[in-house]
Design an enzyme around this catalytic site. Structure first.
Site, mmCIF file in Angstrom:
data_model
loop_
_atom_site.group_PDB
_atom_site.id
_atom_site.type_symbol
_atom_site.label_atom_id
_atom_site.label_comp_id
_atom_site.label_asym_id
_atom_site.label_seq_id
_atom_site.Cartn_x
_atom_site.Cartn_y
_atom_site.Cartn_z
ATOM 1 N N CYS A 392 0.822 -1.205 0.000
ATOM 2 C CA CYS A 392 0.000 0.000 0.000
ATOM 3 C C CYS A 392 0.863 1.265 0.000
ATOM 4 C CB CYS A 392 -1.006 -0.045 1.139
ATOM 5 S SG CYS A 392 -2.433 1.004 0.806
ATOM 6 N N HIS A 523 -3.716 -4.797 0.293
ATOM 7 C CA HIS A 523 -3.023 -5.397 1.440
ATOM 8 C C HIS A 523 -3.093 -6.925 1.340
ATOM 9 C CE1 HIS A 523 -2.354 -1.751 3.847
ATOM 10 N NE2 HIS A 523 -3.455 -1.319 3.258
ATOM 11 N N GLU A 525 -1.511 -9.069 2.863
ATOM 12 C CA GLU A 525 -1.368 -9.720 4.174
ATOM 13 C C GLU A 525 -2.716 -10.079 4.803
ATOM 14 O OE1 GLU A 525 -0.663 -6.572 3.478
ATOM 15 O OE2 GLU A 525 -1.222 -5.198 5.109
HETATM 16 N N1 GLN Z 1 -1.880 6.597 3.005
HETATM 17 C C1 GLN Z 1 -2.047 5.898 1.780
HETATM 18 C C2 GLN Z 1 -3.418 6.085 1.184
HETATM 19 O O1 GLN Z 1 -4.340 6.450 1.875
HETATM 20 C C3 GLN Z 1 -1.745 4.430 1.958
HETATM 21 C C4 GLN Z 1 -2.710 3.744 2.866
HETATM 22 C C5 GLN Z 1 -2.191 2.446 3.399
HETATM 23 O O2 GLN Z 1 -0.991 2.191 3.373
HETATM 24 N N2 GLN Z 1 -3.080 1.626 3.893
HETATM 25 O O3 GLN Z 1 -3.601 5.870 0.014
#
Ligand code: GLN
Length: 548
Positions: A392, A523, A525
């Site tokens: 992410c 994600h 994970e």
């Molecule tokens: N801050 C970033 C976004 O909102 C990544 C979010 C995250 O890593 N879950 O896109």
């Protein structure tokens, strides 16, 4: 009225929190599931937040996102990992949800002019939610973990709801208390008194536990079991010993040594079904956890782990577990090092230290602190061909770093760092702008499962061995579509995209350029399981082992 036939097991904490009630609940689910029952695991969080998405990860731990997109407590992650199955959003209940529903109904005049009160309205809303969760996917048993500890003010309504369900259908409801038995070093003896007092407190609510799971540093001996049994009206064989262990995945196997599933099923008047078939697979995974043949050293560069003098990794629990599943399955023990990215900014550490690791992960995150440190680290990792996995934010920052140092856009940024940057290669998603303007933060990110199409001939496609996949998201920003062709010309591969090709879901560098440099907007994970390791984590760990 509680429906007859479905069985409810309530898990309530005694003495203190943080002793592993979530893992105990997941393990009870596992041992019942391995008897052939369809089990639902439900988590109750007594706080007034409507969901877990707005809480600080350093203090509250990871936010676990369900397939539906609901942002929940990290225990839900353990539940899914133990059961090896997705759980619906009805299985997560907070006081915030309950009160919000009741108050909205009141505002809509749906209580016919009655005075709306905690009893019966809040209590019955809770009962209805438990019943809904029970009925949703043909499950036969619900194991419901009530957050907090007996004696808290916050969870009283939930215990009261459980009590009334028992009063209505005594044969269908059972209570388990997870307590802690201290062994004070100066006394040198395991003490049962705090547990006795916790049970008495629960008794004062009208609830008698049927089982006690005694967490402790050591095994509960017959004497301690007998004492709890006699003082608290519990059968001695219903006092289950749960000593500290190395791996949480041992817990179901330990419970079965005390025949926990047999005793629970007997009390609920349910038959033991296919005897322990599923447990064999679980045991073989646990076997691998205890017998690794090598080590793999992985650094995690993030920011949510410094609290005072302590390092807490709770914010990344699913990442850690996902690494474990792939590593142990490949015969390797993962040795993880936590590195605060700010330490690369204040001169505490040099990025060249990253050379000693077999691979590096930059996990998810929010905001602008620690970003220069992460960018510095990613540059070093890319240039020195250290296996890299960006999750992410870790993917978005790999894109920013590539723009700065390969595309030569020195001031490239994500809008999260510089609102008015000139080259915002990571930008806010169109539909997010208004939400932020209105301060509409809770539950409004791009959340939950979305499909992605994988490009032929890429690392991602080979790892999954599928053309379409579905992964869970939690973000507001995306790769800015205006820069995509520039990136592609400079060698960055967008190997996963939304089916309409507008959103970039996976980036990677070709194997001939870098042994493993891959990032995901989602994600991965969140979908890794002990019995089903995630293919991208497995590919990453393989690359780490190769570097070795
Ligand atoms: N801050 C970033 C976004 O909102 C990544 C979010 C995250 O890593 N879950 O896109």
């Amino acid at each position: 009225m509680a429906k007859k036939g479905h069985k409810y097991i309530f898990v309530i904490g005694g003495v203190m929190s943080g002793v592993g009630k979530g893992v105990a609940t997941a393990s009870i689910g596992k041992v019942l599931q391995s008897n052939g029952y369809k089990v639902n695991l439900v988590k109750v969080d007594p706080y007034l937040n409507v969901d877990a998405g707005t809480m600080n990860p350093t203090e509250h731990g990871e936010t676990f996102v369900l397939r539906s997109g609901l942002e929940t407590d990290q225990d839900m992650g353990n539940y899914e990992r133990f059961l090896n199955r997705d759980l619906p959003e009805e299985n997560y209940v907070t006081s915030g949800m309950v009160y919000r529903a009741v108050i909205e109904r009141e505002r809509n005049l749906e209580y016919d002019g009655n005075c709306v009160e905690a009893i019966p309205h809040i209590r019955d809303e809770i009962v209805e939610r438990f019943e809904k969760a029970a009925s949703i996917n043909g499950s036969q048993i619900s194991v419901i973990e009530i957050g907090g500890t007996v004696g808290d003010y916050q969870n009283i309504m939930f215990i009261e709801a459980a009590r009334v369900m028992k009063a209505r259908n005594p044969d269908d409801v059972l209570f388990i208390m997870v307590t802690y038995l201290p062994v004070p070093s100066k006394v040198g003896e395991m003490k049962t008194k705090p547990t006795q007092n916790a049970i008495r407190q629960l008794n004062s609510y009208g609830v008698q536990p049927d089982f006690v799971i005694g967490r402790s540093e050591e095994v509960l001996d017959a004497r301690r079991k007998g004492k709890i049994a006699e003082q608290c009206n519990i059968r001695p064989d219903h006092v289950i010993s749960a000593p500290d262990i190395d791996s949480i995945y041992d817990v179901p196997l330990n419970f079965e040594r005390d025949n926990l599933s047999g005793l629970i099923l007997k009390q609920l008047k349910l038959k033991k079904k296919e005897k322990q078939v599923a447990m064999a697979q679980w045991a073989s995974f646990v076997q691998k956890v205890h017998n690794p043949k090598k080590e793999v050293h992985i650094a995690i560069v993030g920011k949510y782990f410094d609290t005072g003098d302590f390092v807490l990794s709770d914010a990344y629990i699913s990442v850690i577990e996902a690494i474990k599943f792939s590593a142990y399955t490949l015969g390797a023990k993962p040795v993880l090092t936590w590195i605060s990215s700010q330490s690369f900014e204040n001169g505490k550490r040099k990025v060249s230290e990253l050379k000693k690791y077999d691979g590096v992960i930059v996990p998810g995150g929010f905001g602008s602190t620690g970003i220069p440190g992460k960018l510095k680290a990613i540059k070093f990792i890319r240039e020195n061909k250290i296996p890299y996995f960006g999750l992410c934010y870790g993917m978005q920052l790999a894109v920013v770093e590539y723009a700065q140092n390969v595309l030569g856009l020195k001031d490239a940024a994500t809008r999260e760092m510089h609102k008015d940057g000139k080259h915002l290669v990571i930008d806010i998603m169109e539909d997010q702008k208004e939400k932020l303007r209105n301060k509409n933060y809770g539950g409004t990110m791009r959340l939950g499962a979305y499909p992605a199409h994988l490009k032929k001939g890429t690392i991602a496609r080979a790892a999954y061995d599928q053309e379409m996949v579905e992964e869970r998201h939690r973000h507001r920003y995306e790769v800015n579509p205006e820069y995509i062709s520039q990136f592609e010309e400079a060698g960055l591969v967008f190997s996963g995209t939304s089916p309409d090709k507008t959103l970039m879901e996976i980036i990677e560098l070709p194997k001939k350029v870098h042994p493993f440099f891959l990032g995901t907007q989602f994600h991965p994970e969140l979908q890794a399981r002990p019995l089903a390791p995630h293919p991208l984590f497995t590919e990453f760990v393989k690359a780490c082992l190769k570097k070795k």
